[in-house]
Design an enzyme around this catalytic site. Structure first.
Site, mmCIF file in Angstrom:
data_model
loop_
_atom_site.group_PDB
_atom_site.id
_atom_site.type_symbol
_atom_site.label_atom_id
_atom_site.label_comp_id
_atom_site.label_asym_id
_atom_site.label_seq_id
_atom_site.Cartn_x
_atom_site.Cartn_y
_atom_site.Cartn_z
ATOM 1 N N CYS A 1 -2.961 8.059 3.772
ATOM 2 C CA CYS A 1 -2.462 7.654 2.431
ATOM 3 C C CYS A 1 -3.526 7.864 1.517
ATOM 4 O O CYS A 1 -3.250 8.338 0.160
ATOM 5 C CB CYS A 1 -2.378 6.258 2.076
ATOM 6 S SG CYS A 1 -0.979 5.644 3.410
ATOM 7 N N GLU B 1 0.971 -1.114 0.092
ATOM 8 C CA GLU B 1 -0.129 -0.215 -0.005
ATOM 9 C C GLU B 1 0.840 1.203 0.019
ATOM 10 O O GLU B 1 1.505 1.228 0.975
ATOM 11 C CB GLU B 1 -0.787 -0.328 1.327
ATOM 12 C CG GLU B 1 -2.187 0.748 1.009
ATOM 13 C CD GLU B 1 -2.056 2.267 1.258
ATOM 14 O OE1 GLU B 1 -1.511 2.905 0.488
ATOM 15 O OE2 GLU B 1 -2.071 2.383 2.382
ATOM 16 N N GLU C 1 2.220 13.441 -3.260
ATOM 17 C CA GLU C 1 1.716 13.129 -1.847
ATOM 18 C C GLU C 1 2.538 14.248 -0.867
ATOM 19 O O GLU C 1 3.760 13.670 -0.796
ATOM 20 C CB GLU C 1 1.548 11.689 -1.471
ATOM 21 C CG GLU C 1 1.128 11.483 -0.131
ATOM 22 C CD GLU C 1 0.217 10.232 0.163
ATOM 23 O OE1 GLU C 1 -0.596 10.396 0.964
ATOM 24 O OE2 GLU C 1 0.512 9.369 -0.631
#
Lengths: 115, 506
Positions: free
Chosen positions: B301, B262, B402
């Protein structure tokens, strides 16, 4: 000749020299994504298997700096300066046990520079 | 109310000065005898020492896990399920203690740990305790004499590398299905947040048989890497970022074992024009959905870090959204009124500030925030960032990477197709949000966005019963949901002939 795509601050250069003395030749790969991502990872050279689409941005202190091709397509209008800050934790990057962390600072390429 | 800081009179949490590893049911010093200092991001001050482990400690933990796993894998499902329920009950009985500890170790507001991290972690163990009891194999009669049985078996010993953004909850996501399926685990917590999981070890030491759960702390390169490379693990699960994800796949390929990865995202939060059709509770829900980028200081996330707003409502919606974000209360993370706490580490703070810098250099406009915050009352050296809204366009780096901070980048779209095109113009595909009063638009958008989790008229809900994972470069595999049991199981096929006669080939 155009400015290099990636450079290092003196503090980062000094850390790279210190890590090379401990671990031998090194490589950088710019990470994307969450947690410790969006930051450069530093490994013993050859530890990380490069793919056909990874791009070599340049060398800092004789250490090659790579980025995934897809990511490069979205970063290529900027120039990177690798710096180091006090920190903790960095995936498997070599500097973390020293209590420091490489980060990138960025500038936009001037319009008269080749992108 | 404000919770007392750990190790103060009246505090919910009393840390030991030093934590060893948890191996074979015991607390074991790292073989080299080294420890590292663990800092609270709330104050920037050290509060305990943690084992700095190396490959030999990982070896010991993997061996302990192998000694424990065969018996654990053969326990009845009723027994394993009961132990997961006991873990949940024990956590629930100590909910405030663990909530305060997560706040102290990670920096997140206790309001969130009390209402989300802990209740979700507890429910995760209960959910898999239930799934386990209802799971069945399969049998098929292939012909009159031939029967095919499919039986689920544990993988064996698995390695799990846990991130620092939800230290206990992410451990629960990985541990609950792995333990339910009968595996033994060697778990490497993040070096930024290694403390709460040691309280968890103390809590479950008498619930799980020795060696079923082993926790080895240390740095990624010194402890995480030897775990990921270990030839005696059957799977590795990792939450983190792309370069380390590739490296973990590379190590797994050397051992020919599966991975779950992930690796994050750059999740779009899409607001269609009809959300402004009425000044009602739903409009407020949408504005709250916009502000969700500040949950957990943006260290999620699936942080909705790109807001795409219909041009028809752009100005009016954005004005309301900026006002809403302006009401987010920063302060002491141990105060239950505080809505946004500290970033988890100094390097995380520096990285966020470097992204705010490049955002400005690329010409994005700061609508609110955009700076470090210095709080008083002993929090001066904590790692605080003001919730930040940038206005720009999707090709800017603040729209593509991100940041993992309380930073949202806003742009407008013109019509449905443009919204989907911008939403999908990203390397990642983990989360997304769509907000509309039309069920037709919601469904079409949810199907068109390339992401593993699309929230329709909600955001940041993480029930155990819903699968979570990424498309594109956001990773491989899923977490949560009963399908996770299969991710920690082998399928054994027993193909049986009940025909007493030879086949007649030879």
């Amino acid at each position: 000749m155009s400015a290099p795509r990636v450079t290092a601050t003196e503090a980062a250069a000094e850390l790279i020299r210190r890590l090379v003395a401990c671990h031998g030749p090194l490589m950088f790969h710019q990470s994307g994504g969450c947690c410790d991502g969006s930051a450069p990872m530093c490994y013993p050279r050859g530890e990380f298997r490069l793919g056909a689409r990874d791009v070599l941005l340049g060398e800092i202190e004789g250490t090659p700096f790579y980025m995934g091709g897809d990511q490069f397509a979205r970063w290529q209008h900027t120039r990177l300066t690798v710096d180091v800050v006090p920190g903790r934790g960095a995936g498997f990057s070599l500097e973390a046990p020293e209590g420091v962390r490489f980060i990138v600072r960025s500038d936009v390429c001037r319009s008269d520079e080749p992108a | 109310m404000r919770y007392e800081r750990p190790n103060q009179p009246g505090a919910k949490v009393e840390y030991q000065s030093r934590y060893d590893n948890f191996i074979g049911g015991e607390f074991v010093a790292p073989k080299a005898g080294n420890y590292f200092e663990n800092t609270s991001p709330v104050t920037g001050k050290v509060f305990c020492e943690i084992a700095r482990s190396r490959a030999e400690d990982i070896d010991t933990a993997v061996e302990a896990a192998h000694r424990a796993q065969p018996a654990w894998g053969k326990t009845s499902v009723a027994d394993r399920s009961q132990r997961l329920l006991q873990i949940a009950d024990a956590l629930e009985a100590n909910l405030e203690k663990f909530a305060v500890s997560e706040t102290w170790d990670n920096g997140k507001p206790v309001r969130e740990t009390l209402a989300a991290d802990l209740p979700l972690a507890i429910d995760h163990f209960r959910y898999f305790a239930g799934c386990l009891r209802s799971e069945e194999g399969a049998m098929a009669e292939l012909d009159e004499h031939t029967v095919s049985y499919h039986v689920k078996e544990p993988l064996g010993v698995v390695g799990q590398i846990i991130p620092w953004n939800f230290p206990l909850l992410m451990a629960a996501w990985k541990l609950a299905p792995a333990l339910a399926a009968g595996n033994a685990v060697v778990l490497k917590p993040a070096e930024q947040t290694p403390a709460t999981i040691m309280l968890f070890a103390e809590l479950v030491a008498n619930i799980l048989p020795p060696g079923v759960l082993n926790i080895v702390n240390g740095f990624g390169v010194e402890a995480g890497k030897p775990l990921a490379q270990h030839p005696d693990i059957a799977k590795v699960a990792f939450t983190g970022e792309t370069t380390t994800g590739r490296l973990i796949m590379q190590y797994a390929s050397e051992n020919l074992i599966p991975v779950t990865l992930e690796l994050g995202g750059k999740s779009p939060n899409v607001f269609f024009g009809d959300v402004m059709d009425a000044d009602d509770a739903f409009r407020q829900k949408c504005l709250e959905g916009f502000a969700m980028f500040a949950l957990n200081q943006g260290e999620v996330c699936t942080c909705p870090s790109r807001a795409l707003i219909d041009e028809k409502i752009y100005g009016a919606f954005l004005d309301s959204a900026v006002a809403r974000v302006g009401q987010i209360k920063a302060g002491d993370p141990l105060d239950t009124e505080t809505m946004i706490g500290a970033q988890a580490s100094n390097d995380q703070l520096e990285k966020i500030l470097s992204y705010i810098d490049i955002g400005k250099k690329e010409g994005a406009k700061v609508l609110i925030g955009g700076e470090r915050v210095r709080l008083g009352d002993g929090l001066e050296d904590g790692y605080y960032v003001a919730p930040t809204i940038f206005e720009g366009h999707n090709a800017m780096r603040i729209f593509q990477e991100e940041i993992f901070g309380p930073v949202v980048s806003v742009t407008k779209f013109s019509g449905f197709d443009d919204a989907i095109s911008i939403a999908n113009d990203t390397l990642y595909g983990l989360g997304a949000g769509v907000w509309t009063r039309s069920t037709h638009t919601a469904y079409r958008a949810a199907r068109a966005i390339q992401a593993g989790r699309v929230w329709a008229n909600c955001y940041h809900l993480y029930p155990a019963h819903a699968a979570f994972g990424g498309y594109k470069q956001s990773g491989i595999g899923r977490e949560t949901h009963k399908m996770m049991l299969e991710h920690y199981q082998q399928t054994k096929n027993i193909l049986t002939s009940y025909d007493p006669n030879p086949m007649g080939f030879f």
